[in-house]
Design a protein around this motif. Structure first.
Motif, PDB file in Angstrom:
ATOM      1  N   ALA A  54       0.723  -1.173   0.118  1.00 55.92           N
ATOM      2  CA  ALA A  54      -0.146  -0.118  -0.071  1.00 55.92           C
ATOM      3  C   ALA A  54       0.866   1.001  -0.141  1.00 55.92           C
ATOM      4  O   ALA A  54       0.541   2.439  -0.739  1.00 55.92           O
ATOM      5  CB  ALA A  54      -0.857  -0.150   1.232  1.00 55.92           C
ATOM      6  N   ILE A  55       1.984   1.275   0.783  1.00 55.60           N
ATOM      7  CA  ILE A  55       2.887   2.321   0.855  1.00 55.60           C
ATOM      8  C   ILE A  55       3.376   2.646  -0.508  1.00 55.60           C
ATOM      9  O   ILE A  55       3.449   3.769  -1.043  1.00 55.60           O
ATOM     10  CB  ILE A  55       3.980   2.184   1.822  1.00 55.60           C
ATOM     11  N   ARG A  56       3.919   1.408  -1.280  1.00 59.14           N
ATOM     12  CA  ARG A  56       4.465   1.614  -2.480  1.00 59.14           C
ATOM     13  C   ARG A  56       3.556   2.193  -3.514  1.00 59.14           C
ATOM     14  O   ARG A  56       3.727   2.984  -4.490  1.00 59.14           O
ATOM     15  CB  ARG A  56       5.178   0.342  -3.047  1.00 59.14           C
ATOM     16  N   ALA A  57       2.401   1.540  -3.392  1.00 62.92           N
ATOM     17  CA  ALA A  57       1.296   2.189  -4.657  1.00 62.92           C
ATOM     18  C   ALA A  57       1.105   3.813  -4.152  1.00 62.92           C
ATOM     19  O   ALA A  57       0.670   4.371  -5.139  1.00 62.92           O
ATOM     20  CB  ALA A  57       0.010   1.363  -4.271  1.00 62.92           C
ATOM     21  N   ALA A  58       1.048   4.212  -2.991  1.00 65.72           N
ATOM     22  CA  ALA A  58       0.770   5.244  -2.678  1.00 65.72           C
ATOM     23  C   ALA A  58       1.638   6.460  -2.839  1.00 65.72           C
ATOM     24  O   ALA A  58       1.589   7.737  -3.095  1.00 65.72           O
ATOM     25  CB  ALA A  58       0.043   5.355  -1.215  1.00 65.72           C
ATOM     26  N   THR A  59       2.919   6.112  -2.864  1.00 64.16           N
ATOM     27  CA  THR A  59       4.039   6.908  -2.989  1.00 64.16           C
ATOM     28  C   THR A  59       4.042   7.759  -4.147  1.00 64.16           C
ATOM     29  O   THR A  59       4.296   8.921  -4.224  1.00 64.16           O
ATOM     30  CB  THR A  59       5.515   5.998  -3.036  1.00 64.16           C
ATOM     31  N   PRO A  60       3.663   7.457  -5.674  1.00 69.43           N
ATOM     32  CA  PRO A  60       3.698   8.315  -6.604  1.00 69.43           C
ATOM     33  C   PRO A  60       2.616   9.224  -6.591  1.00 69.43           C
ATOM     34  O   PRO A  60       2.987  10.443  -6.624  1.00 69.43           O
ATOM     35  CB  PRO A  60       3.248   7.553  -7.755  1.00 69.43           C
ATOM     36  N   GLN A  61       1.552   8.978  -5.803  1.00 67.38           N
ATOM     37  CA  GLN A  61       0.514  10.031  -5.548  1.00 67.38           C
ATOM     38  C   GLN A  61       0.891  10.988  -4.505  1.00 67.38           C
ATOM     39  O   GLN A  61       0.757  12.217  -4.744  1.00 67.38           O
ATOM     40  CB  GLN A  61      -0.967   9.250  -5.029  1.00 67.38           C
ATOM     41  N   VAL A  62       1.712  10.654  -3.461  1.00 67.31           N
ATOM     42  CA  VAL A  62       2.184  11.591  -2.643  1.00 67.31           C
ATOM     43  C   VAL A  62       3.094  12.389  -3.192  1.00 67.31           C
ATOM     44  O   VAL A  62       3.167  13.540  -2.844  1.00 67.31           O
ATOM     45  CB  VAL A  62       2.799  10.630  -1.280  1.00 67.31           C
ATOM     46  N   ALA A  63       3.989  11.942  -3.853  1.00 65.09           N
ATOM     47  CA  ALA A  63       4.899  12.745  -4.627  1.00 65.09           C
ATOM     48  C   ALA A  63       4.245  13.840  -5.370  1.00 65.09           C
ATOM     49  O   ALA A  63       4.759  14.844  -5.598  1.00 65.09           O
ATOM     50  CB  ALA A  63       5.983  11.607  -5.322  1.00 65.09           C
ATOM     51  N   ALA A  64       3.045  13.262  -6.188  1.00 67.34           N
ATOM     52  CA  ALA A  64       2.549  14.351  -7.127  1.00 67.34           C
ATOM     53  C   ALA A  64       1.997  15.521  -6.533  1.00 67.34           C
ATOM     54  O   ALA A  64       1.789  16.560  -6.714  1.00 67.34           O
ATOM     55  CB  ALA A  64       1.340  13.559  -8.003  1.00 67.34           C
ATOM     56  N   GLU A  65       1.324  15.042  -5.305  1.00 70.46           N
ATOM     57  CA  GLU A  65       0.402  16.243  -4.398  1.00 70.46           C
ATOM     58  C   GLU A  65       1.514  17.096  -3.924  1.00 70.46           C
ATOM     59  O   GLU A  65       1.322  18.404  -3.902  1.00 70.46           O
ATOM     60  CB  GLU A  65      -0.206  15.426  -3.475  1.00 70.46           C
ATOM     61  N   LEU A  66       2.816  16.569  -3.457  1.00 70.04           N
ATOM     62  CA  LEU A  66       3.829  17.563  -2.965  1.00 70.04           C
ATOM     63  C   LEU A  66       4.328  18.377  -4.101  1.00 70.04           C
ATOM     64  O   LEU A  66       4.449  19.543  -3.974  1.00 70.04           O
ATOM     65  CB  LEU A  66       4.977  16.771  -2.503  1.00 70.04           C
ATOM     66  N   GLU A  67       4.483  17.828  -5.334  1.00 73.51           N
ATOM     67  CA  GLU A  67       4.818  18.729  -6.508  1.00 73.51           C
ATOM     68  C   GLU A  67       3.809  19.569  -6.780  1.00 73.51           C
ATOM     69  O   GLU A  67       4.282  20.868  -7.296  1.00 73.51           O
ATOM     70  CB  GLU A  67       4.954  17.503  -7.896  1.00 73.51           C
ATOM     71  N   LYS A  68       2.580  19.386  -6.952  1.00 72.47           N
ATOM     72  CA  LYS A  68       1.582  20.218  -6.958  1.00 72.47           C
ATOM     73  C   LYS A  68       1.686  21.562  -6.002  1.00 72.47           C
ATOM     74  O   LYS A  68       1.417  22.701  -6.285  1.00 72.47           O
ATOM     75  CB  LYS A  68       0.166  19.552  -6.932  1.00 72.47           C
ATOM     76  N   SER A  69       1.936  21.253  -4.621  1.00 73.18           N
ATOM     77  CA  SER A  69       1.804  21.998  -3.642  1.00 73.18           C
ATOM     78  C   SER A  69       2.981  23.177  -3.756  1.00 73.18           C
ATOM     79  O   SER A  69       3.019  24.231  -3.351  1.00 73.18           O
ATOM     80  CB  SER A  69       2.177  21.485  -2.155  1.00 73.18           C
ATOM     81  N   LEU A  70       4.203  22.646  -4.572  1.00 74.80           N
ATOM     82  CA  LEU A  70       5.092  23.597  -4.960  1.00 74.80           C
ATOM     83  C   LEU A  70       5.218  24.091  -6.176  1.00 74.80           C
ATOM     84  O   LEU A  70       6.381  24.732  -6.513  1.00 74.80           O
ATOM     85  CB  LEU A  70       6.640  22.758  -4.547  1.00 74.80           C
ATOM     86  N   SER A  71       4.161  23.903  -7.194  1.00 74.80           N
ATOM     87  CA  SER A  71       4.252  24.469  -8.253  1.00 74.80           C
ATOM     88  C   SER A  71       4.123  25.940  -8.447  1.00 74.80           C
ATOM     89  O   SER A  71       3.595  26.510  -7.588  1.00 74.80           O
ATOM     90  CB  SER A  71       2.915  23.818  -9.085  1.00 74.80           C
ATOM     91  N   PRO A  72       4.724  26.492  -9.663  1.00 76.73           N
ATOM     92  CA  PRO A  72       5.062  27.790  -9.731  1.00 76.73           C
ATOM     93  C   PRO A  72       3.328  28.340  -9.951  1.00 76.73           C
ATOM     94  O   PRO A  72       2.494  27.862 -10.360  1.00 76.73           O
ATOM     95  CB  PRO A  72       5.533  28.219 -10.885  1.00 76.73           C
ATOM     96  N   GLY A  73       3.236  29.575  -9.565  1.00 74.63           N
ATOM     97  CA  GLY A  73       1.886  30.432  -9.689  1.00 74.63           C
ATOM     98  C   GLY A  73       1.039  30.164  -8.515  1.00 74.63           C
ATOM     99  O   GLY A  73      -0.110  31.033  -8.662  1.00 74.63           O
ATOM    100  N   LEU A  74       1.459  29.657  -7.444  1.00 75.46           N
ATOM    101  CA  LEU A  74       0.314  29.666  -6.236  1.00 75.46           C
ATOM    102  C   LEU A  74       1.181  30.298  -5.118  1.00 75.46           C
ATOM    103  O   LEU A  74       2.614  29.956  -4.790  1.00 75.46           O
ATOM    104  CB  LEU A  74       0.088  28.316  -5.841  1.00 75.46           C
ATOM    105  N   ASP A  75       0.757  31.250  -4.155  1.00 79.95           N
ATOM    106  CA  ASP A  75       1.283  31.824  -3.105  1.00 79.95           C
ATOM    107  C   ASP A  75       1.603  30.658  -2.098  1.00 79.95           C
ATOM    108  O   ASP A  75       0.652  30.125  -1.752  1.00 79.95           O
ATOM    109  CB  ASP A  75       0.574  32.982  -2.575  1.00 79.95           C
ATOM    110  N   THR A  76       2.865  30.373  -1.892  1.00 79.65           N
ATOM    111  CA  THR A  76       3.135  29.513  -0.775  1.00 79.65           C
ATOM    112  C   THR A  76       2.168  29.542   0.753  1.00 79.65           C
ATOM    113  O   THR A  76       2.083  28.635   1.198  1.00 79.65           O
ATOM    114  CB  THR A  76       4.612  29.246  -0.426  1.00 79.65           C
ATOM    115  N   LYS A  77       1.844  30.688   0.941  1.00 86.68           N
ATOM    116  CA  LYS A  77       1.029  31.054   1.804  1.00 86.68           C
ATOM    117  C   LYS A  77      -0.241  30.283   1.955  1.00 86.68           C
ATOM    118  O   LYS A  77      -1.232  30.333   2.865  1.00 86.68           O
ATOM    119  CB  LYS A  77       0.920  32.436   2.394  1.00 86.68           C
ATOM    120  N   GLN A  78      -0.903  30.211   0.667  1.00 82.58           N
ATOM    121  CA  GLN A  78      -2.148  29.880   0.399  1.00 82.58           C
ATOM    122  C   GLN A  78      -2.389  28.271  -0.117  1.00 82.58           C
ATOM    123  O   GLN A  78      -3.122  27.858  -0.323  1.00 82.58           O
ATOM    124  CB  GLN A  78      -2.702  30.534  -0.909  1.00 82.58           C
TER     125      GLN A  78
END
Length: 283
Positions: free
Chosen positions: A234-258
């Motif tokens: 389960a951890i191995r299956a969720a790892t790509p999704q966790v990484a994708a969500e973290l990448e989205k959270s750091l994507s340009p164009g979004l204020d990090t405070k938001q």
């Protein structure tokens, strides 16, 4: 701690909690099953050490004794000597669930219930904007609202972004609630307040979380799957999704405070968790 089995346990996984089971008992059961799986594995071959053993000297007719250097296994780290290799694991719980209640109904209609739910959703959406400290007149705030990324900047009460009735058959009805910063106590209070608005009494009989972030019921491990192998998978299956969500959270164009918190759902459907709430009401 360098075991391959243990290193594969670093990550996130979802567990389905059956009703009537306390979250702490669930956590303890998962830890126990993991410890059983880790300690059941075959221990590594014992290390060798040099011992000087007393024995007869070769070629001596008088049977003289001498010390001979010999390599022998060392059992100092063997489980039968020092006990199980793993005695404790750090298993955290993201969102906790408690137990449930019951209830009855009489004169409530679907139309009356839907009107109350619409009012509740509207008031909570206004509160969400207020707690987010955003000016919706700006383009950035508008785009965040469209993508469902608005969240409170500071601590806030439970905020509902979506609520609807999925099933209505008096005296029972089922609500789907999309919310954040919720507790089961606040959800039961919400049902009680809905009953008051309908001039009756409503009691929550069951709370069921159907989604938490990107985790859904389909990815949640059942009680029979709370073991080392299934949790590692389960951890191995969720790892790509966790990484994708973290990448989205750091994507340009979004204020990090938001940026949403780790429990936030990143799709346009709304908040961190979706709860199916089965209700009953009565006078």
């Amino acid at each position: 701690m360098g075991s391959a089995g243990l290193s594969r346990l670093h990550g996130l996984f979802a567990v389905y909690k059956p009703p009537g089971l306390k979250w702490k008992h669930l956590r303890d059961t998962v830890e126990l099953q993991l410890l059983k799986g880790l300690n059941a594995r075959k221990p590594p071959a014992p290390k060798q050490r040099v011992r000087f053993l007393l024995g007869p000297m070769e070629g001596s007719e008088e049977k003289e004794l001498t010390l001979t250097a010999t390599s022998v296994p060392s059992f100092i780290n063997h489980p039968l000597v020092c006990g199980p290799a793993f005695a404790h694991l750090k298993v955290g719980v993201g969102h906790r669930l408690d137990a449930q209640a019951s209830g009855v109904l009489d004169h409530v209609t679907r139309e009356k219930l839907d009107r109350i739910l619409a009012v509740i959703q509207g008031s909570h959406q206004k509160a969400l904007v207020m707690y987010s400290n955003l000016d919706l007149k700006t383009q950035e705030a508008y785009e965040m609202a469209v993508r469902g990324l608005i969240r409170p900047m500071n601590k806030s009460p439970m905020l509902i972004t979506g609520i609807r009735c999925l099933y209505f058959a008096p005296p029972e009805f089922l609500l789907e609630v999309q919310c954040m910063h919720e507790t089961q106590k606040e959800l039961r209070k919400l049902v009680h307040e809905i009953g008051l608005e309908l001039k009756t009494t409503a009691v929550c009989t069951q709370v069921r979380r159907t989604r938490d972030g990107f985790f859904t019921l389909d990815s949640a491990l059942l009680r029979t799957q709370w073991d080392l192998t299934n949790i590692q998978d389960a951890i191995r299956a969720a790892t790509p999704q966790v990484a994708a969500e973290l990448e989205k959270s750091l994507s340009p164009g979004l204020d990090t405070k938001q940026l949403p918190s780790p429990g936030w759902s990143w799709d346009s459907q709304g908040p961190s968790s979706t709860l199916g709430l089965e209700r009953g009401a009565g006078q």
